[in-house]
Design an enzyme around this catalytic site. Structure first.
Site, short mmCIF file in Angstrom:
data_model
loop_
_atom_site.label_atom_id
_atom_site.label_comp_id
_atom_site.label_asym_id
_atom_site.label_seq_id
_atom_site.Cartn_x
_atom_site.Cartn_y
_atom_site.Cartn_z
N CYS A 35 58.53 73.78 44.52
CA CYS A 35 58.67 72.87 45.50
C CYS A 35 59.38 73.39 47.31
O CYS A 35 58.92 72.91 47.89
CB CYS A 35 59.58 71.73 45.25
SG CYS A 35 61.81 72.67 45.37
N CYS A 108 65.08 71.40 39.32
CA CYS A 108 66.15 71.48 40.51
C CYS A 108 67.12 72.19 39.56
O CYS A 108 67.47 72.40 40.36
CB CYS A 108 66.38 69.71 40.34
SG CYS A 108 64.51 69.45 41.25
FE1 FES Z 1 62.57 70.96 44.20
FE2 FES Z 1 64.55 69.87 43.39
S1 FES Z 1 62.55 68.27 43.75
S2 FES Z 1 65.08 71.68 44.17
#
Ligand code: FES
Length: 154
Positions: A35, A108
């Site tokens: 992400c 995450c």
């Molecule tokens: Fe990437 Fe949580 S969405 S660290």
């Protein structure tokens, strides 16, 4: 709101161990390939009964709420552990106080795990690693994207 969401929101409202640590013994910074979020963790050690253990850890992140919540509970969880004990913890274990994460949020917790491993590896590698005091701030190292992204710094 689910119990997990409530626990995450509680942790984000009142994050533990948030902020740069001036006199850290080790620091690890990682970015998530999934992400693009980033997280830095600082670790300070102490001697306890003749054994080196983690005294405390702090973090900063350009990350989602789950990463903030996991880092908050993980920094509490690792206090008092040896390096080997901390290295043995998976992202799942580090986030366990929040309860099981949905599949799309597992990375995450892995971001937090990776930052911790990076810091602890630096400690093992010794003085070749840059001194924490010379490490640029998260803001200097990573320009925050222009788009609205949660930035938590202290
Ligand atoms: Fe990437 Fe949580 S969405 S660290």
């Amino acid at each position: 709101m689910s119990d997990l969401q409530q626990r995450i929101e509680d942790a984000v409202q009142n994050p533990r161990n948030l902020g740069e640590m001036e006199n850290a013994d080790a620091v690890g910074t990682v970015g998530s390939p999934d992400c693009g979020d980033m997280l830095r963790m600082w670790v300070k050690f102490k001697e306890q009964d003749g054994v080196k253990v983690i005294d405390r850890a702090t973090f900063q992140t350009f990350g989602c709420q789950t990463a903030i919540a996991v880092a908050s509970v993980a920094t509490e969880l690792i206090a008092g552990k040896t390096v080997d004990e901390a290295l043995a913890l998976s992202g799942e274990e580090l986030s366990s106080p929040l309860g099981p994460l949905p599949p799309m949020k597992i990375h995450c917790a892995q971001l937090v795990e990776s930052a911790l491993r990076s810091a602890l590896a630096q400690d093992r590698e010794g003085p070749a690693a840059p001194a924490p005091a010379q490490t640029p701030g998260l803001l200097e190292q990573f320009q925050a994207p222009q788009t609205a992204r949660k930035v938590i710094l202290k």
